[in-house]
Design an enzyme around this catalytic site. Sequence first.
Site, PDB file in Angstrom:
ATOM      1  N   ASP A   1       0.890  -1.140   0.000  1.00 20.68           N
ATOM      2  CA  ASP A   1       0.000   0.000   0.000  1.00 20.68           C
ATOM      3  C   ASP A   1       0.939   1.202   0.000  1.00 20.68           C
ATOM      4  O   ASP A   1       1.983   1.160   0.604  1.00 20.68           O
ATOM      5  CB  ASP A   1      -0.855  -0.007   1.272  1.00 20.68           C
ATOM      6  CG  ASP A   1      -1.558   1.314   1.468  1.00 20.68           C
ATOM      7  OD1 ASP A   1      -2.341   1.673   0.599  1.00 20.68           O
ATOM      8  OD2 ASP A   1      -1.292   1.970   2.475  1.00 20.68           O
TER       9      ASP A   1
ATOM     10  N   ASP B   1      -0.576  -0.236   6.191  1.00 22.23           N
ATOM     11  CA  ASP B   1      -0.550   0.389   7.518  1.00 22.23           C
ATOM     12  C   ASP B   1      -1.874   0.972   7.961  1.00 22.23           C
ATOM     13  O   ASP B   1      -2.051   1.252   9.128  1.00 22.23           O
ATOM     14  CB  ASP B   1       0.530   1.470   7.587  1.00 22.23           C
ATOM     15  CG  ASP B   1       0.098   2.748   6.924  1.00 22.23           C
ATOM     16  OD1 ASP B   1      -0.652   2.646   5.948  1.00 22.23           O
ATOM     17  OD2 ASP B   1       0.496   3.814   7.388  1.00 22.23           O
TER      18      ASP B   1
ATOM     19  N   ASP C   1      -6.396  -0.988   5.052  1.00 15.00           N
ATOM     20  CA  ASP C   1      -5.617  -2.145   4.649  1.00 15.00           C
ATOM     21  C   ASP C   1      -5.945  -3.384   5.476  1.00 15.00           C
ATOM     22  O   ASP C   1      -5.534  -4.480   5.127  1.00 15.00           O
ATOM     23  CB  ASP C   1      -4.116  -1.866   4.806  1.00 15.00           C
ATOM     24  CG  ASP C   1      -3.654  -0.783   3.857  1.00 15.00           C
ATOM     25  OD1 ASP C   1      -4.206  -0.736   2.748  1.00 15.00           O
ATOM     26  OD2 ASP C   1      -2.776   0.002   4.231  1.00 15.00           O
TER      27      ASP C   1
END
Lengths: 823, 55
Positions: A510, A700, A704
């Site tokens: 991500d 994080d 996610d």
Amino acid sequence: MLEATAQCFHCGEPFAGRAVLRVRIQGADVAVCCAGCRAAAQLIAELGLEDFYTFRTAPSSRPQALTDEWLAYDTPAVAASLTRIETGGRSIVLLIDGLTCAACSWLLTRVLQKIPGVERASVNSATGRAQILWNEDQVALSQLLRTIAKLGYRANPVTAETTQAQAQNERHAIMKRLAAAGLGMMQVMMFAVAMYAGDLQGMDLDIRMYLRLVSLLVCTPVMLYAGWPFLSGAAKALRMHSITMDVPVSLGLLLAYGASVFNTWRHAGDVYFDSVTMFIFFLTVARYVEMVARHKSASVTDSLSRLLPVTAHRVERSESGDTLTDVTVSQLKTGDILMVRAGEIVPADGEILDTRTRIDESMLTGESLPVTRGPGERLAAGTINVDAPLQLRVTAVGASTILASIVALLNRAQSERPRITRAADRTASRFLAKVLIGAAVVCAAWILIDPSRAFGATLAVLVVACPCALSLATLVAVASANAALARRGVLVTHADAIEGLGKVSRVVFDKTGTLTTGAIRIYRCEVLGPETKEQCLAIAGALEAASEHPIARSFASLGITGERATAVHIVPGEGVEGSVRGTRYRIGTARFVAQAGDARDACPPRLEHDAAVMLGDACGVLAAFHLGDEPRPESRRAVADLAAQGLAVEILSGDTLASVARVAQHCGIARFAARQSPQDKLERVRDLTAGGDFVAMVGDGINDAPVLGGSGVSIAMSRGSALALASADLILVGDSLQALPQAFELARRAQRIIRQNLVWAAGYNLSAMPLAALGWVPPWLAAIGMSLSSIAVVLNSMRLLRDGASATNPEPVRPALHPKYSG
Amino acid sequence: MNIILILIPVTLLLVGCAAWAFFWAVGSGQFDELDTPAWEILHDDGESGTRESKP
């Protein structure tokens, strides 16, 4: 140790152009980065606790700007639901965020105890919990919480403590069992050695009987106390008509123990008390290791309650006008009108009633910049109101909020994973059933051939077949790998993480907070008017200096001074207007800046939908500042290392295409997808998995969490949200991506060692089994063989630790670590 | 060899004491937090009443 460096003395963050403040600690001036850090350092110095800086092993977290959210805790209704009345005052249990090392809890305990009116304070750094007992008449709860916040920690009141208490009880029970089994084993082993020596050298019969009786005396409490979980587990499994590991274990234990008691009573035959206690001890050790790993992963699961504030301001409408009442979030109902001030977390899902403001939704969407929301638009609980106070009509509370549904998505994703584990359980159970049948066949055969040897041979088969080395083979290798990883700054929270890590073929990042630092930075200044770039930046810096907005702080971080703005007017959700050297300027959204002029073509067409802030005056636009995340300095090298290991790398981000593309280009990643919702990410990862890839997800944010739960192995940054941490298999504690390639390499080495161990242990078990069945292996030899095989496995696994110590990458230097305590 | 008739019960007694001491230590929370107390002793500033209590 106390000189000024390029980093803040208190929080350890680089100054990056921020104005440097000074504070006096232990007779020397040190530099800190912000007013919050200065206040914290001053408070510590005033209380004479400067030793904290000498002994801490990790930098402290940066104190946030103080708000008055704590006042709400003094209202009687809120206080009643969070605190208990005890003898000597009121008590509260707080969950503290930001405890980075043991010195933190020492500092917090001392500071709290020095507040007049605090009767007792204790902070447990292992569980992150603080317990405070204080006298209400002398000090208010809000003052305690404000002091904690001033030091840079965040306190969250805890109401449900049941899971924590359960975990503690389980830990206590298993530790006692471990001690009982260990002490018992040592004693019985001593007697057993004497008896084996007696077999060789000769021993008086009465001494032998005495040793046997004593062994029985020691073994019985071990069997009944430490062995009880296995016996009751087996009974439970049999009642459910299933076979677990407990069944053959209990059968072996009961047979060996029963035969030993019988032989002691009839003064003949062999006794196996040593085997019984040793067996129970090893099994309990395995249970303990498993429990520790389980608790570690469960300790962050009450994160949902931590994300939401505890209190909300409810607007009570009456004829005499609106009044604000502070209530706990659990008391909110659909239809309530709430006031959410600037900087506060939205406590429930709802609809904006009155104003336009900017909302930080990064927890939900991963979008690094706040988005503008106006009347009638929906807000999700857990997002942060950045600009202006707003009124909100509650549309959903508790379990029906968007946040709760993400948690539910996460739970579903997690529940899909144990399928592999369940398959392994089924295989094991079939294997164990075969062992039981095999033992029965051996027993029957020997009864036909030679009944006197039937018992010894059957017991030998059960002991040899016990997959002790086999279970240690993975367990010890994984534990060593975990320790080696921890040394490199990677914390393992799930037992199967190492196995997954070694199989990974594709790494998905991500963007926000992983490849980038998560901080907003101006990466390009596009000049569109007659002024120079420097002038534009100076004007912008002067205007934004008045604002507390995250974007404004990115201007401040450039460290440009020299201009001063007057008559500054902040328009929430739009921008800032002010005078610099007599000229009226506006900075903010394109539309806001365009309104300043004569509605000319203020927005240049070549600007795509990017995060850009415009600066303009009455004549038109002067400059566009492009904002984005700053890539981590080590990202590029870490990605290159991963690629060198043959791993495919890609980005799935919720952010805009332009900013994702920029980061991808910087890090040398060819595949990326932007504007991905949590659901999109989960589906993409599922597609990859279906295509034969084993995916490692690095993320994080809250957004996610589902995809972290649904990927093969998941990795979170330690500064990520609590929910992401809870669903991750591994946590990068060092907050550096460079640990990642090393972790993959170590995991693959651990896989190789596990395979060697399994071959060795299975080879031993399979080759010894026929010998045992033929009656050539007495039970004591089987037990010794089992121990030797286990030791071989353990020694082989230890190689992982040794290699870890001589790794090319030295341990990162921790700031302010006293050499005396570094060992 | 008769000495072992006395010595073994003595060792068992000692083992019993060790087990009792460990059980007491676990029950009173001595193993609940292994980091902070080590710091406490380094910074003893004479205040009493700082004992860890069970959460």
